[in-house]
Design a protein around this motif. Structure first.
Motif, PDB file in Angstrom:
ATOM      1  N   LYS A   1       0.807  -1.208   0.000  1.00  0.00           N
ATOM      2  CA  LYS A   1       0.000   0.000   0.000  1.00  0.00           C
ATOM      3  C   LYS A   1       0.845   1.266   0.000  1.00  0.00           C
ATOM      4  CE  LYS A   1      -3.517  -2.346   2.674  1.00  0.00           C
ATOM      5  NZ  LYS A   1      -4.234  -2.412   3.942  1.00  0.00           N
ATOM      6  N   GLU A   2       2.161   1.145  -0.097  1.00  0.00           N
ATOM      7  CA  GLU A   2       3.014   2.326  -0.053  1.00  0.00           C
ATOM      8  C   GLU A   2       2.882   3.145  -1.325  1.00  0.00           C
ATOM      9  OE1 GLU A   2       4.700  -0.709   0.433  1.00  0.00           O
ATOM     10  OE2 GLU A   2       5.384  -0.640   2.503  1.00  0.00           O
ATOM     11  N   ALA A   3       2.870   4.460  -1.156  1.00  0.00           N
ATOM     12  CA  ALA A   3       2.822   5.369  -2.292  1.00  0.00           C
ATOM     13  C   ALA A   3       3.343   6.723  -1.854  1.00  0.00           C
ATOM     14  CB  ALA A   3       1.410   5.506  -2.838  1.00  0.00           C
ATOM     15  N   MET A   4       3.866   7.470  -2.803  1.00  0.00           N
ATOM     16  CA  MET A   4       4.282   8.845  -2.558  1.00  0.00           C
ATOM     17  C   MET A   4       3.695   9.706  -3.670  1.00  0.00           C
ATOM     18  SD  MET A   4       8.082  10.580  -2.350  1.00  0.00           S
ATOM     19  CE  MET A   4       8.561  10.053  -3.977  1.00  0.00           C
ATOM     20  N   ARG A   5       2.841  10.654  -3.292  1.00  0.00           N
ATOM     21  CA  ARG A   5       2.245  11.580  -4.247  1.00  0.00           C
ATOM     22  C   ARG A   5       2.916  12.934  -4.095  1.00  0.00           C
ATOM     23  NH1 ARG A   5      -2.288  10.148  -1.564  1.00  0.00           N
ATOM     24  NH2 ARG A   5      -2.705  12.322  -1.021  1.00  0.00           N
ATOM     25  N   ILE A   6       3.304  13.512  -5.212  1.00  0.00           N
ATOM     26  CA  ILE A   6       3.814  14.878  -5.209  1.00  0.00           C
ATOM     27  C   ILE A   6       2.702  15.755  -5.742  1.00  0.00           C
ATOM     28  CG2 ILE A   6       5.550  16.458  -6.117  1.00  0.00           C
ATOM     29  CD1 ILE A   6       7.442  14.058  -6.260  1.00  0.00           C
ATOM     30  N   GLU A   7       2.305  16.741  -4.930  1.00  0.00           N
ATOM     31  CA  GLU A   7       1.181  17.598  -5.273  1.00  0.00           C
ATOM     32  C   GLU A   7       1.627  19.048  -5.320  1.00  0.00           C
ATOM     33  OE1 GLU A   7      -1.635  16.731  -2.191  1.00  0.00           O
ATOM     34  OE2 GLU A   7      -2.251  14.859  -3.148  1.00  0.00           O
TER      35      GLU A   7
ATOM     36  N   ARG B   1       8.076  23.472   5.642  1.00  0.00           N
ATOM     37  CA  ARG B   1       7.226  24.239   6.563  1.00  0.00           C
ATOM     38  C   ARG B   1       6.618  23.370   7.651  1.00  0.00           C
ATOM     39  NH1 ARG B   1       5.908  29.807   5.137  1.00  0.00           N
ATOM     40  NH2 ARG B   1       6.911  30.101   3.132  1.00  0.00           N
ATOM     41  N   ALA B   2       6.113  22.188   7.275  1.00  0.00           N
ATOM     42  CA  ALA B   2       5.428  21.348   8.262  1.00  0.00           C
ATOM     43  C   ALA B   2       5.477  19.887   7.850  1.00  0.00           C
ATOM     44  CB  ALA B   2       3.976  21.783   8.401  1.00  0.00           C
ATOM     45  N   ILE B   3       5.431  19.014   8.857  1.00  0.00           N
ATOM     46  CA  ILE B   3       5.291  17.583   8.659  1.00  0.00           C
ATOM     47  C   ILE B   3       4.111  17.147   9.518  1.00  0.00           C
ATOM     48  CG2 ILE B   3       6.328  15.308   8.947  1.00  0.00           C
ATOM     49  CD1 ILE B   3       9.050  16.604   8.550  1.00  0.00           C
ATOM     50  N   LYS B   4       3.097  16.579   8.873  1.00  0.00           N
ATOM     51  CA  LYS B   4       1.890  16.157   9.586  1.00  0.00           C
ATOM     52  C   LYS B   4       1.666  14.664   9.373  1.00  0.00           C
ATOM     53  CE  LYS B   4      -0.252  20.643   9.179  1.00  0.00           C
ATOM     54  NZ  LYS B   4      -1.367  21.424   8.680  1.00  0.00           N
ATOM     55  N   ASP B   5       1.160  14.011  10.405  1.00  0.00           N
ATOM     56  CA  ASP B   5       0.915  12.578  10.391  1.00  0.00           C
ATOM     57  C   ASP B   5      -0.569  12.333  10.634  1.00  0.00           C
ATOM     58  OD1 ASP B   5       1.229   9.842  10.498  1.00  0.00           O
ATOM     59  OD2 ASP B   5       2.073   9.828  12.508  1.00  0.00           O
ATOM     60  N   ARG B   6      -1.156  11.426   9.852  1.00  0.00           N
ATOM     61  CA  ARG B   6      -2.584  11.134   9.984  1.00  0.00           C
ATOM     62  C   ARG B   6      -2.802   9.633   9.815  1.00  0.00           C
ATOM     63  NH1 ARG B   6      -7.311  11.842   5.829  1.00  0.00           N
ATOM     64  NH2 ARG B   6      -5.654  11.022   4.563  1.00  0.00           N
TER      65      ARG B   6
ATOM     66  N   THR C   1      -2.778   1.943   7.235  1.00  0.00           N
ATOM     67  CA  THR C   1      -1.834   2.868   6.605  1.00  0.00           C
ATOM     68  C   THR C   1      -1.856   4.207   7.334  1.00  0.00           C
ATOM     69  OG1 THR C   1      -3.439   3.738   5.020  1.00  0.00           O
ATOM     70  CG2 THR C   1      -2.146   1.827   4.331  1.00  0.00           C
ATOM     71  N   ARG C   2      -0.817   4.985   7.114  1.00  0.00           N
ATOM     72  CA  ARG C   2      -0.708   6.345   7.636  1.00  0.00           C
ATOM     73  C   ARG C   2      -0.337   7.264   6.482  1.00  0.00           C
ATOM     74  NH1 ARG C   2      -0.796   6.000  12.920  1.00  0.00           N
ATOM     75  NH2 ARG C   2      -0.340   8.172  13.331  1.00  0.00           N
ATOM     76  N   ASP C   3      -0.812   8.501   6.541  1.00  0.00           N
ATOM     77  CA  ASP C   3      -0.408   9.537   5.592  1.00  0.00           C
ATOM     78  C   ASP C   3       0.498  10.513   6.315  1.00  0.00           C
ATOM     79  OD1 ASP C   3      -1.818   8.558   3.454  1.00  0.00           O
ATOM     80  OD2 ASP C   3      -3.517   9.902   3.692  1.00  0.00           O
ATOM     81  N   ILE C   4       1.693  10.689   5.794  1.00  0.00           N
ATOM     82  CA  ILE C   4       2.622  11.681   6.322  1.00  0.00           C
ATOM     83  C   ILE C   4       2.766  12.740   5.233  1.00  0.00           C
ATOM     84  CG2 ILE C   4       4.957  12.135   7.138  1.00  0.00           C
ATOM     85  CD1 ILE C   4       5.021   9.182   8.053  1.00  0.00           C
TER      86      ILE C   4
ATOM     87  N   TYR D   1       3.118  10.930   1.753  1.00  0.00           N
ATOM     88  CA  TYR D   1       3.590   9.550   1.831  1.00  0.00           C
ATOM     89  C   TYR D   1       2.499   8.705   2.469  1.00  0.00           C
ATOM     90  CZ  TYR D   1       8.208  11.724   1.363  1.00  0.00           C
ATOM     91  OH  TYR D   1       9.285  12.439   0.934  1.00  0.00           O
ATOM     92  N   THR D   2       2.083   7.648   1.811  1.00  0.00           N
ATOM     93  CA  THR D   2       1.155   6.677   2.377  1.00  0.00           C
ATOM     94  C   THR D   2       1.971   5.420   2.665  1.00  0.00           C
ATOM     95  OG1 THR D   2      -0.672   7.581   1.108  1.00  0.00           O
ATOM     96  CG2 THR D   2      -0.973   5.386   2.040  1.00  0.00           C
ATOM     97  N   ILE D   3       2.098   5.087   3.949  1.00  0.00           N
ATOM     98  CA  ILE D   3       2.922   3.953   4.337  1.00  0.00           C
ATOM     99  C   ILE D   3       2.101   2.993   5.177  1.00  0.00           C
ATOM    100  CG2 ILE D   3       5.075   5.239   4.217  1.00  0.00           C
ATOM    101  CD1 ILE D   3       4.963   5.445   7.283  1.00  0.00           C
TER     102      ILE D   3
END
Length: 78
Positions: free
Chosen positions: A3-9, A48-53, A59-62, A74-76
């Motif tokens: 389920k890992e993925a990295m999206r650049i937005e 600026r910021a690093i947020k974890d959800r 999975t978690r979104d960082i 980052y979805t890990i």
């Protein structure tokens, strides 16, 4: 199933639009480690910021936000 993925937005007006998506676990964790080291150890100012959800599905979104209107999500697996 991985389920890992990295999206650049990139911010376009008031919305975030996805520029690219990576699914290679080595690239994902290497980029995440570099961002964490830059922000937490070297105290860089361009992050600026690093947020974890938590997504409550294993999975978690960082989210790492940069000062130029770009962010990496980052979805890990957790």
């Amino acid at each position: 199933m991985k389920k890992e993925a990295m999206r650049i937005e990139k911010r376009n007006g008031g919305k975030w639009e996805t520029v690219s998506v990576y699914t290679d676990p080595v690239k994902i964790y290497e980029s995440l480690a570099k961002d964490m080291i830059a922000k937490k150890i070297h105290k860089c100012t361009y992050i600026r910021a690093i947020k974890d959800r938590c997504n409550y599905n294993g999975t978690r979104d960082i989210t790492v936000s940069y000062d130029n209107g770009v962010r990496r999500v980052y979805t890990i697996e957790w």
